[in-house]
Design a protein around this motif. Structure first.
Motif, PDB file in Angstrom:
ATOM      1  N   THR A  71       4.643  -0.244   3.523  1.00  0.00           N
ATOM      2  CA  THR A  71       3.474  -0.718   4.263  1.00  0.00           C
ATOM      3  C   THR A  71       2.716  -1.697   3.390  1.00  0.00           C
ATOM      4  OG1 THR A  71       2.138   1.162   3.507  1.00  0.00           O
ATOM      5  CG2 THR A  71       3.174   1.361   5.679  1.00  0.00           C
ATOM      6  N   VAL A  72       2.152  -2.718   4.015  1.00  0.00           N
ATOM      7  CA  VAL A  72       1.359  -3.709   3.295  1.00  0.00           C
ATOM      8  C   VAL A  72       0.057  -3.954   4.043  1.00  0.00           C
ATOM      9  CG1 VAL A  72       3.398  -4.842   2.319  1.00  0.00           C
ATOM     10  CG2 VAL A  72       2.398  -5.727   4.418  1.00  0.00           C
ATOM     11  N   ARG A  73      -0.984  -4.266   3.276  1.00  0.00           N
ATOM     12  CA  ARG A  73      -2.296  -4.607   3.835  1.00  0.00           C
ATOM     13  C   ARG A  73      -2.443  -6.119   3.730  1.00  0.00           C
ATOM     14  NH1 ARG A  73      -5.973  -2.906   7.251  1.00  0.00           N
ATOM     15  NH2 ARG A  73      -8.074  -3.390   6.643  1.00  0.00           N
ATOM     16  N   GLN A 102      -6.730  -7.945   3.707  1.00  0.00           N
ATOM     17  CA  GLN A 102      -7.744  -6.905   3.908  1.00  0.00           C
ATOM     18  C   GLN A 102      -8.181  -6.803   5.364  1.00  0.00           C
ATOM     19  OE1 GLN A 102     -10.904  -7.553   1.089  1.00  0.00           O
ATOM     20  NE2 GLN A 102      -9.575  -7.172  -0.652  1.00  0.00           N
ATOM     21  N   THR A 127      -2.806  -3.728   8.670  1.00  0.00           N
ATOM     22  CA  THR A 127      -1.667  -3.152   7.950  1.00  0.00           C
ATOM     23  C   THR A 127      -0.387  -3.358   8.745  1.00  0.00           C
ATOM     24  OG1 THR A 127      -3.095  -1.477   6.943  1.00  0.00           O
ATOM     25  CG2 THR A 127      -0.743  -1.018   6.960  1.00  0.00           C
ATOM     26  N   THR A 177       0.815  -1.213   0.000  1.00  0.00           N
ATOM     27  CA  THR A 177       0.000   0.000   0.000  1.00  0.00           C
ATOM     28  C   THR A 177       0.850   1.264   0.000  1.00  0.00           C
ATOM     29  OG1 THR A 177      -0.183  -0.135   2.414  1.00  0.00           O
ATOM     30  CG2 THR A 177      -1.983  -1.087   1.112  1.00  0.00           C
ATOM     31  N   GLY A 178       2.118   1.150   0.335  1.00  0.00           N
ATOM     32  CA  GLY A 178       2.975   2.328   0.342  1.00  0.00           C
ATOM     33  C   GLY A 178       4.444   1.958   0.303  1.00  0.00           C
ATOM     34  N   ALA A 230       3.820  -0.047  -5.013  1.00  0.00           N
ATOM     35  CA  ALA A 230       2.424  -0.023  -4.563  1.00  0.00           C
ATOM     36  C   ALA A 230       1.582  -0.845  -5.522  1.00  0.00           C
ATOM     37  CB  ALA A 230       1.922   1.410  -4.479  1.00  0.00           C
ATOM     38  N   GLY A 231       0.728  -1.675  -4.975  1.00  0.00           N
ATOM     39  CA  GLY A 231      -0.134  -2.541  -5.768  1.00  0.00           C
ATOM     40  C   GLY A 231       0.395  -3.945  -5.961  1.00  0.00           C
TER      41      GLY A 231
END
Length: 98
Positions: A35-37, A40, A43, A29-30, A75-76
């Motif tokens: 950072t990772v999610r 769902q 984080t 995510t960043g 990201a992604g």
């Protein structure tokens, strides 16, 4: 703490001991800081992640200029993580294709 609470904690510890690792999926995510999610649900930041060298950016400078040999996480990116026993560290195993 009651005897029941102590027994519950002991039971949870015994279950975790039989499952020393768990594989989970995450999405970056960043970047900077990383950072990772995870699934769902929550984080994680880079303090909880162990990122292997093959997932970090690597560039070399040649006479023609800078050449990207290996791209880092972006990201992604979808990742596969391995949770180390106790859940305090997550090892990034690699990128996952869709």
């Amino acid at each position: 703490m009651s005897l029941l609470d102590v027994l519950k904690q002991a039971g949870v510890g015994a279950v975790e001991a039989t499952n020393p690792v768990a594989v989970q999926y995450a999405v970056v995510t960043g970047i900077g800081p990383l950072t990772v999610r995870v699934d769902q649900r929550f984080t994680l930041d880079e303090d909880f992640l162990v990122v292997p060298e093959h997932l970090t950016e690597y560039k070399v400078t040649l006479e023609q200029g800078e050449v990207l040999i290996r791209r880092g996480l972006q990201a992604g990116d979808k990742l596969m993580l391995m949770r180390v026993q106790g859940g305090q560290q997550f090892v990034v195993l690699g990128r996952v294709s869709s």
